[in-house]
Design a protein around this motif. Structure first.
Motif, mmCIF file in Angstrom:
data_model
loop_
_atom_site.group_PDB
_atom_site.id
_atom_site.type_symbol
_atom_site.label_atom_id
_atom_site.label_comp_id
_atom_site.label_asym_id
_atom_site.label_seq_id
_atom_site.Cartn_x
_atom_site.Cartn_y
_atom_site.Cartn_z
ATOM 1 N N GLY A 28 51.854 40.261 29.285
ATOM 2 C CA GLY A 28 53.381 39.930 28.892
ATOM 3 C C GLY A 28 53.406 39.110 27.551
ATOM 4 N N THR A 32 57.608 33.734 26.460
ATOM 5 C CA THR A 32 56.847 32.908 27.260
ATOM 6 C C THR A 32 55.417 33.139 26.809
ATOM 7 O OG1 THR A 32 58.348 32.595 29.054
ATOM 8 C CG2 THR A 32 56.456 32.297 29.602
ATOM 9 N N ASP A 51 50.405 43.317 26.090
ATOM 10 C CA ASP A 51 51.784 44.078 26.462
ATOM 11 C C ASP A 51 52.150 45.305 26.310
ATOM 12 O OD1 ASP A 51 54.734 42.132 26.127
ATOM 13 O OD2 ASP A 51 55.129 44.032 25.832
ATOM 14 N N ALA A 52 53.301 45.821 26.861
ATOM 15 C CA ALA A 52 53.776 47.183 27.531
ATOM 16 C C ALA A 52 54.398 47.465 26.159
ATOM 17 C CB ALA A 52 54.470 47.478 28.588
ATOM 18 N N ARG A 61 64.666 42.875 20.457
ATOM 19 C CA ARG A 61 65.664 42.768 21.359
ATOM 20 C C ARG A 61 66.676 41.596 20.759
ATOM 21 N NH1 ARG A 61 62.373 40.780 26.557
ATOM 22 N NH2 ARG A 61 63.793 39.111 26.810
ATOM 23 N N GLN A 63 68.765 39.574 22.210
ATOM 24 C CA GLN A 63 69.241 38.557 23.224
ATOM 25 C C GLN A 63 69.228 37.277 22.313
ATOM 26 O OE1 GLN A 63 66.867 38.454 27.064
ATOM 27 N NE2 GLN A 63 68.266 36.858 27.607
ATOM 28 N N TYR A 65 69.322 32.998 23.022
ATOM 29 C CA TYR A 65 69.136 31.771 23.799
ATOM 30 C C TYR A 65 69.493 30.193 23.590
ATOM 31 C CZ TYR A 65 65.072 35.306 24.850
ATOM 32 O OH TYR A 65 64.567 36.428 24.996
ATOM 33 N N ALA A 66 70.254 29.689 24.546
ATOM 34 C CA ALA A 66 70.369 28.337 24.201
ATOM 35 C C ALA A 66 69.046 27.692 24.508
ATOM 36 C CB ALA A 66 71.376 27.645 25.252
ATOM 37 N N ASP A 180 54.916 38.509 32.471
ATOM 38 C CA ASP A 180 55.482 40.010 32.468
ATOM 39 C C ASP A 180 56.601 40.193 32.938
ATOM 40 O OD1 ASP A 180 54.179 39.728 34.909
ATOM 41 O OD2 ASP A 180 53.317 41.883 34.888
ATOM 42 N N ASP A 304 59.686 34.019 33.726
ATOM 43 C CA ASP A 304 60.434 34.907 34.582
ATOM 44 C C ASP A 304 59.518 35.604 35.692
ATOM 45 O OD1 ASP A 304 62.635 34.129 33.371
ATOM 46 O OD2 ASP A 304 63.373 36.154 33.258
ATOM 47 N N GLY A 314 72.209 28.179 30.562
ATOM 48 C CA GLY A 314 71.225 28.747 29.304
ATOM 49 C C GLY A 314 69.785 27.963 29.701
ATOM 50 N N GLY A 316 67.111 29.538 31.719
ATOM 51 C CA GLY A 316 65.958 30.514 31.977
ATOM 52 C C GLY A 316 64.674 30.443 31.283
ATOM 53 N N LEU A 317 64.939 30.831 29.958
ATOM 54 C CA LEU A 317 63.757 30.746 28.976
ATOM 55 C C LEU A 317 62.992 29.435 28.785
ATOM 56 C CD1 LEU A 317 61.752 32.477 27.058
ATOM 57 C CD2 LEU A 317 63.437 31.889 25.273
ATOM 58 N N ASN A 318 63.922 28.506 29.065
ATOM 59 C CA ASN A 318 63.517 27.064 28.693
ATOM 60 C C ASN A 318 62.465 26.492 29.773
ATOM 61 O OD1 ASN A 318 65.143 25.879 26.309
ATOM 62 N ND2 ASN A 318 66.759 26.753 27.641
HETATM 63 C C1 LIG Z 1 72.675 37.296 30.122
HETATM 64 C C2 LIG Z 1 71.571 36.266 30.055
HETATM 65 C C3 LIG Z 1 71.757 35.208 29.389
HETATM 66 C C4 LIG Z 1 70.557 34.433 29.228
HETATM 67 N N1 LIG Z 1 70.630 33.131 28.312
HETATM 68 C C5 LIG Z 1 69.364 32.373 28.429
HETATM 69 C C6 LIG Z 1 69.820 31.266 27.530
HETATM 70 O O1 LIG Z 1 70.963 30.960 26.878
HETATM 71 N N2 LIG Z 1 68.619 30.260 27.578
HETATM 72 C C7 LIG Z 1 67.626 30.407 28.340
HETATM 73 O O2 LIG Z 1 66.597 29.670 28.235
HETATM 74 N N3 LIG Z 1 67.399 31.559 29.081
HETATM 75 C C8 LIG Z 1 68.384 32.465 28.954
HETATM 76 N N4 LIG Z 1 68.235 33.493 29.953
HETATM 77 C C9 LIG Z 1 67.037 33.910 30.821
HETATM 78 C C10 LIG Z 1 65.867 34.574 29.634
HETATM 79 O O3 LIG Z 1 66.571 35.759 29.198
HETATM 80 C C11 LIG Z 1 64.577 34.695 30.362
HETATM 81 O O4 LIG Z 1 64.343 33.574 31.175
HETATM 82 C C12 LIG Z 1 63.410 35.111 29.471
HETATM 83 O O5 LIG Z 1 63.771 36.103 28.644
HETATM 84 C C13 LIG Z 1 62.134 35.180 30.139
HETATM 85 O O6 LIG Z 1 61.122 35.350 29.192
HETATM 86 P P1 LIG Z 1 59.623 35.937 29.669
HETATM 87 O O7 LIG Z 1 58.987 35.739 28.372
HETATM 88 O O8 LIG Z 1 59.138 35.031 30.805
HETATM 89 O O9 LIG Z 1 59.960 37.345 30.281
HETATM 90 P P2 LIG Z 1 60.356 38.773 29.213
HETATM 91 O O10 LIG Z 1 61.206 38.172 28.208
HETATM 92 O O11 LIG Z 1 61.014 39.487 30.312
HETATM 93 O O12 LIG Z 1 59.001 39.160 28.480
HETATM 94 C C14 LIG Z 1 58.180 39.899 29.501
HETATM 95 C C15 LIG Z 1 57.165 40.496 28.443
HETATM 96 O O13 LIG Z 1 56.390 41.158 29.410
HETATM 97 C C16 LIG Z 1 56.147 42.477 28.823
HETATM 98 N N5 LIG Z 1 55.964 43.286 30.169
HETATM 99 C C17 LIG Z 1 56.545 43.841 30.979
HETATM 100 N N6 LIG Z 1 55.856 44.478 31.992
HETATM 101 C C18 LIG Z 1 54.709 44.653 31.403
HETATM 102 C C19 LIG Z 1 53.241 45.246 32.021
HETATM 103 N N7 LIG Z 1 53.570 45.709 33.142
HETATM 104 N N8 LIG Z 1 52.466 45.196 31.390
HETATM 105 C C20 LIG Z 1 52.564 44.515 30.073
HETATM 106 N N9 LIG Z 1 53.623 44.020 29.417
HETATM 107 C C21 LIG Z 1 54.660 43.864 30.245
HETATM 108 C C22 LIG Z 1 57.479 42.920 28.306
HETATM 109 O O14 LIG Z 1 57.219 43.928 27.372
HETATM 110 C C23 LIG Z 1 58.096 41.536 27.839
HETATM 111 O O15 LIG Z 1 57.413 41.727 26.405
HETATM 112 C C24 LIG Z 1 69.370 34.640 29.838
HETATM 113 C C25 LIG Z 1 69.208 35.669 30.920
HETATM 114 C C26 LIG Z 1 70.345 36.544 30.888
HETATM 115 C C27 LIG Z 1 70.172 37.789 31.790
#
Ligand SMILES: Cc1cc2nc3c(=O)[nH]c(=O)nc-3n(C[C@H](O)[C@H](O)[C@H](O)COP(=O)(O)OP(=O)(O)OC[C@H]3O[C@@H](n4cnc5c(N)ncnc54)[C@H](O)[C@@H]3O)c2cc1C
Length: 417
Positions: A28, A32, A51-52, A61, A63, A65-66, A180, A304, A314, A316-318
């Motif tokens: 992933g 993060t 990454d996939a 993407r 999206q 984020y705050a 991921d 996540d 806002g 989740g990502l934080n």
């Molecule tokens: C409507 C909405 C609004 C939001 N607003 C905010 C905000 O304002 N502030 C905030 O902090 N958070 C916010 N969030 C939460 C935020 O979007 C997530 O917490 C964040 O995107 C998670 O990041 P991540 O890198 O952990 O996961 P992801 O962004 O899901 O990244 C996962 C990565 O893993 C890769 N992957 C997946 N499966 C595989 C696999 N099998 N093999 C290899 N690679 C794989 C994907 O391609 C991707 O690159 C919001 C969420 C929603 C739904």
């Protein structure tokens, strides 16, 4: 971009023999996963990131984020913040209100900081992390697009079976980090269960341009159907995060532009004048999830993959970025002390640090959504008392702000105080 060592002549013909070895494999490479890779830049650890998605596709993407103050401090500590800050919006006020009335205005003076937070587009964050990794992470090998087919753990390390470029490869690592996302395949393959629930709401996001300047103010307006946030973006654009019950959200997203604008204006208010829709609408289901455990021998879940929460506030990502800084610090310390990176003893330090802190925020966002998303009289009275308290009791206002800007809890060493 460092090339995968997989293409070296040493690649064996049988996929079960390692075609590459490393200390840390990260599955992933979202924000993060990339934050971990960049935070490990001077660690001496060899990192493979998988990454996939293609790199460009992952960054594309739309999206938004705050970001909390702590997230800015973590990026600053890594050294990537100077590539991000000029391209994002800083906000100095937060207006929080119940149905657009009964508001509380948080100001920088409440915290004694120069700003209260930031709003960033996914493409800006991920592109900056990619560029930083290219320039500064010589120990990082990148494999994408690639699909993880299977994982085998043993007492010394972990074998990841990966399909990339139509070839099966085996990557040997001392520890595997799953970043991921919420449907984490790595978590599923490891048999780690999750707890939580899906909300009765979905979230519509879209971008608009107001007639008047947005004034670098972030708005969170609570309606009985769900929270409605307006986040300022550079170029006098705003990102709308509109939560509503599933059927309503689906119906709103299906409206033509004119009708959608009529509904949007009812929530948006008049302060910024006329609004012009400038982006697509996306609908996301909303859920709360906490993994039963964050670690097993040789495996840690991050971002996540470990937890996710309601978008109100806002957060989740934080949380994921805090996880990333924490696991990077723990692995570096273990490496310096000559400890086994993937041992449960080392990885448990990460779980003890992050699981409880994440649960606090998950609980707080859930409480906020439930308290405000209804017309039940006791809730209405409780939130009026709460908003009154936030308006008039400075320590309470400061405490709420410290929680939501990431100032409470244990800070990683990356943060320069
Ligand atoms: C409507 C909405 C609004 C939001 N607003 C905010 C905000 O304002 N502030 C905030 O902090 N958070 C916010 N969030 C939460 C935020 O979007 C997530 O917490 C964040 O995107 C998670 O990041 P991540 O890198 O952990 O996961 P992801 O962004 O899901 O990244 C996962 C990565 O893993 C890769 N992957 C997946 N499966 C595989 C696999 N099998 N093999 C290899 N690679 C794989 C994907 O391609 C991707 O690159 C919001 C969420 C929603 C739904």
């Amino acid at each position: 971009m460092p090339q995968p060592s997989l293409s070296s002549p040493a690649v064996p013909s049988t996929p079960s023999e390692p075609t590459a070895t490393c200390d840390v494999a990260i599955v992933g490479a979202g924000v993060t996963g990339m934050t971990i890779a960049c935070a490990l830049k001077d660690s001496g650890l060899r990192v493979i990131s998988i990454d996939a998605a293609e790199r460009e596709a992952a960054a594309a993407r739309t999206q938004v984020y705050a970001l909390t103050l702590l997230t800015g401090q973590i990026f600053d500590g890594i050294g990537v913040w100077e590539r991000i800050l000029p391209k994002i919006c800083t906000f100095k006020q937060i207006h929080l209100s119940d149905r657009g009335r009964l508001g509380v205005q948080f100001q920088t003076g409440d915290l004694g900081t120069e700003q209260l937070g930031y709003v960033a587009e996914h493409s800006v964050l991920l592109s900056a992390l990619h560029e930083f990794a290219d320039d500064r992470c010589s120990q990082l090998t990148w494999i994408c697009p690639a699909q993880v087919q299977g994982v085998e753990y043993d007492s010394e390390g972990v074998n990841l079976h990966v399909e990339a470029d139509g070839r099966s490869r085996t990557i040997r690592a001392r520890v595997l980090l799953a970043a991921d996302g919420k449907h984490s395949r790595i978590r599923g393959l490891a048999g780690i269960g999750t707890r939580g629930w899906k909300y009765w709401q979905s979230c519509i996001t879209t971008k608009v341009r107001p007639q008047k300047g947005h004034g670098n103010i972030a708005y969170e307006r609570f309606w009985p159907s769900g929270p409605f946030a307006i986040l300022p973006l550079p170029g006098n654009r705003c990102n709308v995060v509109w939560t509503a019950p599933h059927a309503e959200a689906k119906a709103l997203a299906a409206l033509d532009d004119e009708q959608f604008l009529v509904e949007l204006k009812k929530r948006y208010g008049e302060a910024m004048g006329e609004i012009e829709p400038i982006g697509e609408r996306f609908v996301f289901p909303v859920q709360l999830m906490q993994s039963d455990r964050y670690v097993l021998p040789r495996l840690a879940l991050v971002g996540d993959a470990a937890h996710c929460c309601h978008p109100v506030g806002g957060q989740g990502l934080n949380l994921g970025i805090r996880d990333a800084a924490a696991i990077a610090q723990i692995l570096q310390e273990a490496h310096k002390n000559g400890e086994d990176l993937g041992s449960l003893k080392v990885l448990k330090r990460y779980e003890r640090w992050r699981k409880g802190e994440n649960l606090t925020i998950l609980g707080f966002t859930d409480f906020l959504d439930r308290l405000f998303s209804n017309r039940w009289l006791p809730s209405v009275m409780l939130r009026q008392v709460g908003l009154w308290g936030l308006r008039h009791v400075s320590p309470l206002r400061r405490l709420a702000l410290r929680l939501m800007t990431g100032q409470l809890g244990r800070h990683p060493q990356l943060v320069r105080r």
